[in-house]
Design a protein around this motif. Sequence first.
Motif, PDB file in Angstrom:
ATOM      1  N   ILE A  26       0.849  -1.178   0.000  1.00 26.39           N
ATOM      2  CA  ILE A  26       0.000   0.000   0.000  1.00 26.39           C
ATOM      3  C   ILE A  26       0.890   1.236   0.000  1.00 26.39           C
ATOM      4  N   ALA A  27       0.732   2.031  -1.026  1.00 24.59           N
ATOM      5  CA  ALA A  27       1.542   3.245  -1.155  1.00 24.59           C
ATOM      6  C   ALA A  27       0.765   4.451  -0.632  1.00 24.59           C
ATOM      7  N   HIS A  28       1.471   5.334   0.080  1.00 26.18           N
ATOM      8  CA  HIS A  28       0.908   6.618   0.517  1.00 26.18           C
ATOM      9  C   HIS A  28       1.321   7.666  -0.512  1.00 26.18           C
ATOM     10  N   LEU A  29       0.352   8.188  -1.247  1.00 23.20           N
ATOM     11  CA  LEU A  29       0.667   9.024  -2.400  1.00 23.20           C
ATOM     12  C   LEU A  29       1.345  10.330  -2.016  1.00 23.20           C
ATOM     13  N   ASP A  30       1.056  10.846  -0.824  1.00 29.17           N
ATOM     14  CA  ASP A  30       1.702  12.088  -0.410  1.00 29.17           C
ATOM     15  C   ASP A  30       2.977  11.832   0.380  1.00 29.17           C
ATOM     16  N   GLN A  31       3.396  10.548   0.423  1.00 32.03           N
ATOM     17  CA  GLN A  31       4.622  10.151   1.111  1.00 32.03           C
ATOM     18  C   GLN A  31       4.528  10.310   2.635  1.00 32.03           C
ATOM     19  N   ASP A  32       3.323  10.545   3.131  1.00 27.55           N
ATOM     20  CA  ASP A  32       3.124  10.694   4.577  1.00 27.55           C
ATOM     21  C   ASP A  32       2.438   9.434   5.093  1.00 27.55           C
ATOM     22  N   SER A  33       3.195   8.574   5.780  1.00 27.83           N
ATOM     23  CA  SER A  33       2.654   7.294   6.241  1.00 27.83           C
ATOM     24  C   SER A  33       1.585   7.440   7.310  1.00 27.83           C
ATOM     25  N   SER A  34       1.494   8.615   7.913  1.00 27.78           N
ATOM     26  CA  SER A  34       0.453   8.840   8.929  1.00 27.78           C
ATOM     27  C   SER A  34      -0.883   9.210   8.300  1.00 27.78           C
ATOM     28  N   ASN A  35      -0.887   9.530   6.980  1.00 27.42           N
ATOM     29  CA  ASN A  35      -2.114   9.902   6.281  1.00 27.42           C
ATOM     30  C   ASN A  35      -2.665   8.671   5.564  1.00 27.42           C
ATOM     31  N   SER A  36      -3.546   7.968   6.242  1.00 24.06           N
ATOM     32  CA  SER A  36      -4.099   6.728   5.669  1.00 24.06           C
ATOM     33  C   SER A  36      -5.526   6.916   5.179  1.00 24.06           C
ATOM     34  N   SER A  37      -5.834   8.115   4.740  1.00 23.13           N
ATOM     35  CA  SER A  37      -7.160   8.333   4.157  1.00 23.13           C
ATOM     36  C   SER A  37      -7.273   7.563   2.851  1.00 23.13           C
ATOM     37  N   HIS A  48       7.030  -0.839  -8.636  1.00 24.82           N
ATOM     38  CA  HIS A  48       6.503   0.505  -8.840  1.00 24.82           C
ATOM     39  C   HIS A  48       6.424   1.275  -7.523  1.00 24.82           C
ATOM     40  N   HIS A  49       6.242   0.590  -6.421  1.00 21.35           N
ATOM     41  CA  HIS A  49       6.241   1.274  -5.131  1.00 21.35           C
ATOM     42  C   HIS A  49       7.628   1.843  -4.841  1.00 21.35           C
ATOM     43  N   ASP A  50       8.658   1.043  -5.088  1.00 19.02           N
ATOM     44  CA  ASP A  50      10.026   1.533  -4.889  1.00 19.02           C
ATOM     45  C   ASP A  50      10.333   2.708  -5.819  1.00 19.02           C
ATOM     46  N   GLU A  51       9.868   2.582  -7.073  1.00 16.80           N
ATOM     47  CA  GLU A  51      10.118   3.657  -8.040  1.00 16.80           C
ATOM     48  C   GLU A  51       9.425   4.944  -7.626  1.00 16.80           C
ATOM     49  N   TYR A  52       8.184   4.814  -7.128  1.00 18.62           N
ATOM     50  CA  TYR A  52       7.434   6.009  -6.731  1.00 18.62           C
ATOM     51  C   TYR A  52       8.053   6.686  -5.514  1.00 18.62           C
ATOM     52  N   ASP A  53       8.508   5.873  -4.547  1.00 16.54           N
ATOM     53  CA  ASP A  53       9.046   6.443  -3.312  1.00 16.54           C
ATOM     54  C   ASP A  53      10.468   6.969  -3.476  1.00 16.54           C
ATOM     55  N   SER A  54      11.157   6.538  -4.552  1.00 17.34           N
ATOM     56  CA  SER A  54      12.566   6.934  -4.689  1.00 17.34           C
ATOM     57  C   SER A  54      12.726   8.402  -5.054  1.00 17.34           C
ATOM     58  N   ARG A  55      11.793   8.971  -5.811  1.00 15.60           N
ATOM     59  CA  ARG A  55      11.821  10.373  -6.192  1.00 15.60           C
ATOM     60  C   ARG A  55      13.187  10.793  -6.741  1.00 15.60           C
ATOM     61  N   PRO A  56      13.581  10.308  -7.907  1.00 15.45           N
ATOM     62  CA  PRO A  56      14.894  10.653  -8.463  1.00 15.45           C
ATOM     63  C   PRO A  56      15.034  12.157  -8.678  1.00 15.45           C
ATOM     64  N   ASN A  57      16.266  12.656  -8.497  1.00 16.77           N
ATOM     65  CA  ASN A  57      16.528  14.095  -8.597  1.00 16.77           C
ATOM     66  C   ASN A  57      16.659  14.571 -10.036  1.00 16.77           C
ATOM     67  N   SER A  59      15.964  12.425 -13.342  1.00 21.38           N
ATOM     68  CA  SER A  59      14.907  11.977 -14.256  1.00 21.38           C
ATOM     69  C   SER A  59      13.541  12.326 -13.693  1.00 21.38           C
ATOM     70  N   LYS A  60      12.599  12.422 -14.603  1.00 17.19           N
ATOM     71  CA  LYS A  60      11.224  12.743 -14.207  1.00 17.19           C
ATOM     72  C   LYS A  60      10.555  11.466 -13.731  1.00 17.19           C
ATOM     73  N   GLY A  61      10.468  11.259 -12.432  1.00 15.33           N
ATOM     74  CA  GLY A  61       9.893  10.045 -11.877  1.00 15.33           C
ATOM     75  C   GLY A  61       8.379  10.096 -11.856  1.00 15.33           C
ATOM     76  N   LEU A  62       7.788   9.071 -11.290  1.00 10.37           N
ATOM     77  CA  LEU A  62       6.333   8.994 -11.190  1.00 10.37           C
ATOM     78  C   LEU A  62       5.814  10.105 -10.289  1.00 10.37           C
ATOM     79  N   GLN A  63       4.798  10.805 -10.782  1.00 13.30           N
ATOM     80  CA  GLN A  63       4.253  11.942 -10.053  1.00 13.30           C
ATOM     81  C   GLN A  63       2.923  11.584  -9.396  1.00 13.30           C
ATOM     82  N   GLN A  64       2.608  12.253  -8.314  1.00  5.37           N
ATOM     83  CA  GLN A  64       1.391  11.943  -7.564  1.00  5.37           C
ATOM     84  C   GLN A  64       0.129  12.095  -8.404  1.00  5.37           C
ATOM     85  N   PRO A  65      -0.070  13.186  -9.153  1.00  9.47           N
ATOM     86  CA  PRO A  65      -1.289  13.286  -9.968  1.00  9.47           C
ATOM     87  C   PRO A  65      -1.409  12.158 -10.995  1.00  9.47           C
TER      88      PRO A  65
END
Length: 285
Positions: A26-37, A48-57, A59-65
Amino acid sequence: MLLKSRRRCCLCFWLNGIDDVVKGQIAHLDQDSSNSSFENLAFLCFEHHDEYDSRPNVSKGLQQPEVTQWRDELYKEMEYRFRSVRERKVEVSIVRFEPVEHRKTFRLVFRLKNVGQATIVNATLSIRLPQNVTANSPRKQTRRKSSDSFINMGLDLSGFEMQEIFGFHECTEDFFEPGGRVATYDMHAINQGLLPDHSLEITGLGFRSDEFQDGTDLCLEYRVDANDMDPQRGTVSRQIPTGLEWVLQDPEKYGLPRNITLEELEAKIDESADDQPRPNIEEDF
């Protein structure tokens, strides 16, 4: 969230065309693990979870929207798909008993009914054969009734257990027990599809009356297989007729109305010969 996604990773589904249940987190899209809405969660595969959380500086990584959009589209796809799936379900029952050879043997008439919402295709009915029961059905003598007598239309085969052209056949399967005897009927031999709320009557199996007493409960295990349907298993039971109840299994054979009741039959037999002729049941009773 897991139910709505059906455990599909939305990025695998839309970006890679992978329509399979996957292992993930389960991924937290805003990167805040306390926000489980609910709106902040998405089911992603490990990669894909690792790719999303890595936020490369660089390359254009996966974006929240982007992930949110694919997640919402997946929910819509899964809701439409599973809401539109029609239930496939059948019901098996014993309609009646057919006496043969003046009740020395008898066979059963089964009803296979489609009680679901979709057409049942290529159904196979399998019945566990008890001891002393054959898959081949005892056949009635080939004859027809003339104005005053029965005319024999050929060799009397009523005493032999012969397989019907489109009837059951015996085989060995592990459905009920390892290497067990099973009577199998393939619906596609005569008709590939059974529409919703339609039924099919199947005559077969051979029973000897001296081994199955009148009035006892006959219980049989069955299994039904068909295209795009999980195997359905159950039991079907019915009490073996006694006395005049045998006449009610096939009243038209004796010139009686199809829906005659036992009380009406008993009254008819008690009537005087001057009022109504007695049903021709002497050969069996």
